[in-house]
Design a protein around this motif. Structure first.
Motif, PDB file in Angstrom:
ATOM      1  N   VAL A   6       0.855  -1.196   0.000  1.00  0.00           N
ATOM      2  CA  VAL A   6       0.000   0.000   0.000  1.00  0.00           C
ATOM      3  C   VAL A   6       0.885   1.238   0.000  1.00  0.00           C
ATOM      4  CG1 VAL A   6      -1.822   1.250   1.229  1.00  0.00           C
ATOM      5  CG2 VAL A   6      -1.730  -1.260   1.354  1.00  0.00           C
ATOM      6  N   GLY A   7       0.652   2.128  -0.949  1.00  0.00           N
ATOM      7  CA  GLY A   7       1.348   3.411  -0.971  1.00  0.00           C
ATOM      8  C   GLY A   7       0.544   4.419  -0.171  1.00  0.00           C
ATOM      9  N   ASN A   8       1.181   5.047   0.799  1.00  0.00           N
ATOM     10  CA  ASN A   8       0.514   6.076   1.608  1.00  0.00           C
ATOM     11  C   ASN A   8       1.084   7.427   1.167  1.00  0.00           C
ATOM     12  OD1 ASN A   8      -0.557   7.769   3.514  1.00  0.00           O
ATOM     13  ND2 ASN A   8       0.594   6.907   5.249  1.00  0.00           N
ATOM     14  N   TRP A   9       0.301   8.124   0.352  1.00  0.00           N
ATOM     15  CA  TRP A   9       0.782   9.402  -0.189  1.00  0.00           C
ATOM     16  C   TRP A   9       0.837  10.498   0.877  1.00  0.00           C
ATOM     17  CZ3 TRP A   9      -2.317  10.036  -5.467  1.00  0.00           C
ATOM     18  CH2 TRP A   9      -1.847   9.075  -6.373  1.00  0.00           C
ATOM     19  N   LYS A  10       0.189  10.267   2.006  1.00  0.00           N
ATOM     20  CA  LYS A  10       0.067  11.308   3.048  1.00  0.00           C
ATOM     21  C   LYS A  10      -0.473  12.594   2.411  1.00  0.00           C
ATOM     22  CE  LYS A  10       3.524   8.938   5.695  1.00  0.00           C
ATOM     23  NZ  LYS A  10       4.450   8.972   6.819  1.00  0.00           N
ATOM     24  N   MET A  11      -0.070  13.776   2.897  1.00  0.00           N
ATOM     25  CA  MET A  11      -0.644  15.007   2.338  1.00  0.00           C
ATOM     26  C   MET A  11       0.246  15.525   1.205  1.00  0.00           C
ATOM     27  SD  MET A  11      -2.288  18.244   4.363  1.00  0.00           S
ATOM     28  CE  MET A  11      -0.825  19.241   4.490  1.00  0.00           C
ATOM     29  N   ASN A  12       0.364  14.696   0.169  1.00  0.00           N
ATOM     30  CA  ASN A  12       1.167  15.046  -1.009  1.00  0.00           C
ATOM     31  C   ASN A  12       0.323  14.797  -2.246  1.00  0.00           C
ATOM     32  OD1 ASN A  12       3.956  15.509   0.163  1.00  0.00           O
ATOM     33  ND2 ASN A  12       3.487  13.488   0.996  1.00  0.00           N
ATOM     34  N   GLY A  13       0.683  15.479  -3.320  1.00  0.00           N
ATOM     35  CA  GLY A  13       0.025  15.244  -4.596  1.00  0.00           C
ATOM     36  C   GLY A  13      -0.646  16.474  -5.154  1.00  0.00           C
ATOM     37  N   SER A  14      -1.018  16.379  -6.421  1.00  0.00           N
ATOM     38  CA  SER A  14      -1.798  17.398  -7.114  1.00  0.00           C
ATOM     39  C   SER A  14      -2.446  16.652  -8.271  1.00  0.00           C
ATOM     40  CB  SER A  14      -0.881  18.512  -7.658  1.00  0.00           C
ATOM     41  OG  SER A  14      -0.031  17.975  -8.660  1.00  0.00           O
ATOM     42  N   LEU A  15      -3.417  17.272  -8.918  1.00  0.00           N
ATOM     43  CA  LEU A  15      -4.055  16.569 -10.039  1.00  0.00           C
ATOM     44  C   LEU A  15      -3.005  16.125 -11.052  1.00  0.00           C
ATOM     45  CD1 LEU A  15      -7.253  18.760 -10.632  1.00  0.00           C
ATOM     46  CD2 LEU A  15      -7.188  16.406  -9.772  1.00  0.00           C
ATOM     47  N   GLY A  71       4.164   0.336 -15.561  1.00  0.00           N
ATOM     48  CA  GLY A  71       5.060  -0.642 -14.934  1.00  0.00           C
ATOM     49  C   GLY A  71       4.355  -1.930 -14.534  1.00  0.00           C
ATOM     50  N   LEU A  72       3.037  -1.834 -14.335  1.00  0.00           N
ATOM     51  CA  LEU A  72       2.281  -3.009 -13.881  1.00  0.00           C
ATOM     52  C   LEU A  72       1.438  -3.619 -14.992  1.00  0.00           C
ATOM     53  CD1 LEU A  72       1.051  -1.629 -10.418  1.00  0.00           C
ATOM     54  CD2 LEU A  72       2.868  -3.305 -10.827  1.00  0.00           C
ATOM     55  N   SER A  73       1.713  -3.226 -16.234  1.00  0.00           N
ATOM     56  CA  SER A  73       0.849  -3.687 -17.324  1.00  0.00           C
ATOM     57  C   SER A  73       0.867  -5.204 -17.454  1.00  0.00           C
ATOM     58  CB  SER A  73       1.228  -3.018 -18.640  1.00  0.00           C
ATOM     59  OG  SER A  73       2.586  -3.275 -18.897  1.00  0.00           O
ATOM     60  N   GLY A  74       1.947  -5.818 -17.018  1.00  0.00           N
ATOM     61  CA  GLY A  74       2.001  -7.286 -17.069  1.00  0.00           C
ATOM     62  C   GLY A  74       1.415  -7.931 -15.825  1.00  0.00           C
ATOM     63  N   GLY A  75       0.802  -7.136 -14.946  1.00  0.00           N
ATOM     64  CA  GLY A  75       0.226  -7.655 -13.707  1.00  0.00           C
ATOM     65  C   GLY A  75       1.228  -7.589 -12.571  1.00  0.00           C
ATOM     66  N   ALA A  76       0.766  -7.892 -11.378  1.00  0.00           N
ATOM     67  CA  ALA A  76       1.644  -7.878 -10.195  1.00  0.00           C
ATOM     68  C   ALA A  76       1.407  -9.160  -9.414  1.00  0.00           C
ATOM     69  CB  ALA A  76       1.329  -6.668  -9.316  1.00  0.00           C
ATOM     70  N   ALA A  77       2.447  -9.658  -8.787  1.00  0.00           N
ATOM     71  CA  ALA A  77       2.312 -10.895  -8.007  1.00  0.00           C
ATOM     72  C   ALA A  77       1.613 -10.628  -6.681  1.00  0.00           C
ATOM     73  CB  ALA A  77       3.690 -11.493  -7.760  1.00  0.00           C
ATOM     74  N   CYS A  78       1.573  -9.351  -6.285  1.00  0.00           N
ATOM     75  CA  CYS A  78       0.947  -8.996  -5.006  1.00  0.00           C
ATOM     76  C   CYS A  78      -0.258  -8.096  -5.261  1.00  0.00           C
ATOM     77  CB  CYS A  78       1.968  -8.263  -4.130  1.00  0.00           C
ATOM     78  SG  CYS A  78       2.522  -6.708  -4.842  1.00  0.00           S
ATOM     79  N   SER A  79      -1.017  -7.815  -4.218  1.00  0.00           N
ATOM     80  CA  SER A  79      -2.082  -6.814  -4.309  1.00  0.00           C
ATOM     81  C   SER A  79      -1.450  -5.447  -4.100  1.00  0.00           C
ATOM     82  CB  SER A  79      -3.137  -7.046  -3.232  1.00  0.00           C
ATOM     83  OG  SER A  79      -3.662  -8.345  -3.333  1.00  0.00           O
ATOM     84  N   VAL A  80      -1.993  -4.439  -4.787  1.00  0.00           N
ATOM     85  CA  VAL A  80      -1.429  -3.085  -4.722  1.00  0.00           C
ATOM     86  C   VAL A  80      -2.557  -2.095  -4.461  1.00  0.00           C
ATOM     87  CG1 VAL A  80      -0.199  -1.291  -6.004  1.00  0.00           C
ATOM     88  CG2 VAL A  80       0.352  -3.705  -6.418  1.00  0.00           C
ATOM     89  N   ALA A  81      -2.330  -1.164  -3.548  1.00  0.00           N
ATOM     90  CA  ALA A  81      -3.318  -0.111  -3.311  1.00  0.00           C
ATOM     91  C   ALA A  81      -2.605   1.210  -3.070  1.00  0.00           C
ATOM     92  CB  ALA A  81      -4.192  -0.465  -2.101  1.00  0.00           C
ATOM     93  N   LEU A  82      -3.316   2.291  -3.363  1.00  0.00           N
ATOM     94  CA  LEU A  82      -2.779   3.633  -3.152  1.00  0.00           C
ATOM     95  C   LEU A  82      -3.710   4.386  -2.227  1.00  0.00           C
ATOM     96  CD1 LEU A  82      -1.828   4.533  -6.851  1.00  0.00           C
ATOM     97  CD2 LEU A  82      -0.261   3.879  -4.995  1.00  0.00           C
TER      98      LEU A  82
END
Ligand code: PGA
Length: 248
Positions: A7-16, A29-40
């Protein structure tokens, strides 16, 4: 075997604009799939954007916090049902930055976890000791207390959670727990779960605190480390992709 979860925790970062280029790079980078579950885990205003950007990909959506209340006169709060409207699959509860800067106690964290579950969202329950607590030999007592508050409800055990062990002294500091230090705490958490439920083996225990491309593989090789909660390194696509690649 359960899949690992990163899980990626962006915290209070980012913009559109920044979110769009980051997610596009991750999708490529994940177009071939991932062996794990991924969340943002994005800040609340960007959840709709993230839902659109991640549609049709293996990336799931997480929120960073949820209200302990269901609805009503709670200005500034975001209800679990609202998160669900935007396809949120996971929500962090009890992150140390919420405990430290927003006075969240164990009881509030437990209520947040309940609200999430009631809306069909899996809470990622964050636990972890401060440096002073570690030095005082209280690590296990602290994390056990924090976890117990969430999983023991009215005489039954809530096991539909993800647990993230994040030593406070390792968050954003570049000081990672060694794999052995992390495993020791994870084993204690697993034992605590095993004493409470037959489903303990299915609960994913994440490590968080300065996880990066260089140390992820070693941490994730430990028996009871089922994934990672990644702050700083989740903001750089190549680093986050390396961590995902290490989780199999
Ligand atoms: P970090 O943050 O990876 O930047 O240490 C982890 C977290 O707080 O979830």
């Amino acid at each position: 075997m359960k899949k690992k979860l990163i899980v990626g925790n962006w915290k209070m970062n980012g913009s559109l604009a920044a979110n769009e280029s980051l997610v596009q790079a991750l999708r490529a980078g994940l177009s071939g799939g991932a062996a794990c579950s991924v969340a943002l885990a994005a800040p609340a205003p960007y959840l709709a954007q993230l839902q659109a950007l991640c549609a049709g990909s293996c990336i799931e959506i997480a929120a960073q916090d949820v209200s302990q209340h269901e609805a009503g006169a709670y200005t500034g709060e975001v209800a679990a049902a609202m998160l669900r409207d935007f396809g949120v699959r996971y929500v962090l509860v009890g992150h140390s930055e919420r405990r430290q800067f927003h006075g969240e106690n164990d009881a509030a964290v437990a209520e947040k976890a309940q609200r999430a579950l009631a809306a069909g969202i899996t809470p990622i329950v964050c636990v972890g000791e401060t440096l002073a607590e570690r030095e005082a030999g209280q690590t296990e007592a602290v994390v056990r207390r924090q976890l117990a508050a969430v999983i023991h409800v009215n005489g039954r055990c809530i096991s539909e959670v993800v647990v993230a062990y994040e030593p406070v002294w390792a968050i954003g500091t570049g000081k990672t727990a060694t794999p052995a230090q992390a495993q020791e705490v994870h084993a204690a958490l697993r034992a605590q779960l095993a004493a409470a439920t037959v489903h303990a083996g299915a609960v994913r225990l994440l490590y968080g605190g300065s996880m990066n491309a260089a140390n992820a593989a070693q941490l994730l090789a430990e028996a009871d480390i089922d994934g990672g909660l990644v702050g700083g390194a989740s903001l750089k696509a190549p680093d986050f992709l390396s961590i995902i690649a290490a989780a199999h």
